[in-house]
Write an enzyme that holds these catalytic residues in place. Structure first.
Site, mmCIF file in Angstrom:
data_model
loop_
_atom_site.group_PDB
_atom_site.id
_atom_site.type_symbol
_atom_site.label_atom_id
_atom_site.label_comp_id
_atom_site.label_asym_id
_atom_site.label_seq_id
_atom_site.Cartn_x
_atom_site.Cartn_y
_atom_site.Cartn_z
ATOM 1 N N HIS A 67 0.493 -0.684 0.476
ATOM 2 C CA HIS A 67 0.049 0.529 -0.144
ATOM 3 C C HIS A 67 0.725 1.193 0.033
ATOM 4 O O HIS A 67 -0.165 2.189 -0.352
ATOM 5 C CB HIS A 67 -1.123 -0.007 0.632
ATOM 6 N N ASP A 107 0.895 -7.351 1.733
ATOM 7 C CA ASP A 107 0.379 -5.956 1.957
ATOM 8 C C ASP A 107 2.336 -5.944 1.863
ATOM 9 O O ASP A 107 2.455 -6.298 2.379
ATOM 10 C CB ASP A 107 0.122 -6.064 2.903
ATOM 11 N N SER A 188 4.502 2.470 8.102
ATOM 12 C CA SER A 188 3.783 1.776 6.787
ATOM 13 C C SER A 188 5.368 0.944 6.448
ATOM 14 O O SER A 188 5.581 1.843 5.888
ATOM 15 C CB SER A 188 3.310 1.791 5.762
#
Ligand SMILES: *[C@@H]1O[C@H](CO)[C@@H](O)[C@H](O)[C@H]1NC(C)=O
Ligand SMILES: *[C@@H]1O[C@H](CO)[C@@H](O)[C@H](O)[C@H]1NC(C)=O
Ligand SMILES: *[C@@H]1O[C@H](CO)[C@@H](O)[C@H](O)[C@H]1NC(C)=O
Length: 236
Positions: A67, A107, A188
């Site tokens: 992402h 992911d 992230s």
């Protein structure tokens, strides 16, 4: 960043639970000793200004979350303070082919560096888990992300925290931690290092509605062993 941002935000809208310790995001914060995590990579897109973490797994490959994909990603190696960045390296982004933005599955992304990293005392690779290797529960996450879950408050210097894996939110393709300490927006893509090996990739936060406790989900690297292996071999 979009998943992390979206899911966190969505759940916050539904569960504005007072009293949760939200004063510290990543990572209930201790500054890392500068350059003590030489595999850590800062990822930035100069058009969207989105940032992520990542980690150098070979001279020519950075691992991060799918992402984090943007059109103009650059990676910065050997960074402690993001106000003092070296020259960025352009990359070819290779997200996992099954990644679908809102689901949170798969992911994981590899970034092929246009120019291989020059290793030195501030820039080093970190090895991935061996196939079938057990995951120790004492872990550590790190990043330049928000220092509070609910307010934009990135750290310019790298920060880190110790975390313990919990079992009740794990799935075959994810591992997880909980509590008021841990990754937040902007973290992230960074590694969850358990023992001395990266076993997870920071993916997204959810809030346990019955307790108000934050849960962080990480992509379980070993689940993607074959894809990682094939992708890196294919590009030699
Ligand atoms: C990266 O390398 C590829 C091929 O090696 C080249 O086509 C591309 O323009 C490069 N990208 C940048 C941003 O330099
Ligand atoms: C993590 O735990 C180790 C060992 O107990 C300790 O030395 C270190 O300071 C801790 N790190 C953080 C960021 O709290
Ligand atoms: C949320 O909290 C409840 C109550 O402690 C617990 O039973 C449940 O397993 C938690 N859910 C997750 C996903 O951790």
């Amino acid at each position: 960043m979009s998943i992390f941002w979206f899911i966190t935000t969505l759940l916050l809208l539904h569960s504005c639970t007072p009293g949760v310790g939200m004063d510290h995001g990543i990572v209930n914060g201790k500054k890392s000793i500068p350059h003590s995590r030489p595999y850590m990579v800062y990822i930035y897109d100069k058009q969207t200004h989105k940032t992520c973490g990542g980690f150098l797994i070979r001279e020519d490959f950075v691992m991060t979350a799918a992402h984090c994909k943007q059109d103009n990603l650059m990676v910065y190696l050997g960074v402690d303070d993001t106000e003092d960045l070296p020259k960025g390296i352009p990359v070819l982004a290779i997200p996992h082919p099954d990644f679908a933005n809102m689901k949170g599955y798969d992911d994981i992304m590899l970034l092929k560096l246009n120019k291989s990293a020059t290793l030195n005392k501030n820039v080093k690779t970190i090895g991935l888990p061996k196939k079938g290797e057990a995951i120790p529960s004492n872990c550590m996450a790190m990043g330049w992300g928000w220092q509070e879950y609910t307010h934009m408050s990135p750290s310019s210097v790298l920060k880190e925290a110790n975390l313990t894996l919990i079992q009740n939110c794990a799935t075959p393709h994810t591992i997880c931690t909980e509590g008021g300490t841990g990754p937040a927006q902007g973290d992230s893509g960074g590694p969850l290092i358990c023992g001395n090996v990266p076993h997870g990739i920071v993916s997204y936060n959810i809030v346990n509605k019955s307790t108000g406790v934050y849960i962080t989900m990480y992509t379980k690297i070993s689940h993607y062993y074959q894809w990682i292996h094939d992708t890196m071999r294919g590009s030699l």
